[in-house]
Design a protein around this motif. Structure first.
Motif, PDB file in Angstrom:
ATOM      1  N   HIS A  53       0.829  -1.207   0.000  1.00  0.00           N
ATOM      2  CA  HIS A  53       0.000   0.000   0.000  1.00  0.00           C
ATOM      3  C   HIS A  53       0.868   1.264   0.000  1.00  0.00           C
ATOM      4  N   ARG A  54       1.847   1.321   0.872  1.00  0.00           N
ATOM      5  CA  ARG A  54       2.709   2.512   0.950  1.00  0.00           C
ATOM      6  C   ARG A  54       3.537   2.698  -0.315  1.00  0.00           C
ATOM      7  N   THR A  97       2.759   1.664  -3.372  1.00  0.00           N
ATOM      8  CA  THR A  97       1.844   2.094  -4.431  1.00  0.00           C
ATOM      9  C   THR A  97       1.512   3.576  -4.266  1.00  0.00           C
ATOM     10  N   LYS A  98       1.238   3.975  -3.044  1.00  0.00           N
ATOM     11  CA  LYS A  98       0.925   5.383  -2.749  1.00  0.00           C
ATOM     12  C   LYS A  98       2.109   6.289  -3.101  1.00  0.00           C
ATOM     13  N   ALA A  99       3.325   5.771  -2.977  1.00  0.00           N
ATOM     14  CA  ALA A  99       4.535   6.547  -3.296  1.00  0.00           C
ATOM     15  C   ALA A  99       4.794   6.607  -4.804  1.00  0.00           C
TER      16      ALA A  99
END
Length: 119
Positions: A22-23, A25-27
């Motif tokens: 998740h992190r 992908t968010k980055a």
């Protein structure tokens, strides 16, 4: 064009990669490579696949630097190899991005601080 390539690692099958995915992908990671393998073992197929896939100027992104290496020596060897391959390093927790001169300086300051803690 620079691509961000995520690398996620957990040590056991019981641990979950979802929060790292998740992190990353968010980055902005366009692809995430994974390993489920102890940090004690440095043969990491997912990391090797990422390096083989990456092009010069791409960024290897991790949530924390300890996902790349269990010891400072191992981490520094990996970062040096990435540099030889012209792949930058981005760590979300430590807020490091070696693709810029300022980010390179931050990494060296982190390295120096870590070395002092060992001594």
């Amino acid at each position: 064009m620079t691509d961000i390539l995520g690398y996620a690692r957990v040590s056991t099958q019981q641990q979950d990669l979802d929060s790292q995915r998740h992190r990353l992908t968010k980055a902005g990671a366009i692809r995430i490579f994974e390993d489920v393998i102890s940090g004690k073992i440095f043969d990491r197929p997912g990391l090797e696949e990422l390096i083989a896939y990456a092009r010069p100027n791409d960024l290897l992104c991790v949530v924390r630097l300890d996902r790349l290496g269990r010891s400072l020596k191992e981490l520094l060897e990996t970062v040096e190899y990435l540099k030889e391959c012209k792949i930058g390093l981005m760590s979300l927790e430590e807020k490091i991005d070696t693709s810029s001169a300022a980010g390179e300086l931050v990494f060296h300051a982190y390295r120096q601080h870590s070395c002092e803690k060992v001594l």
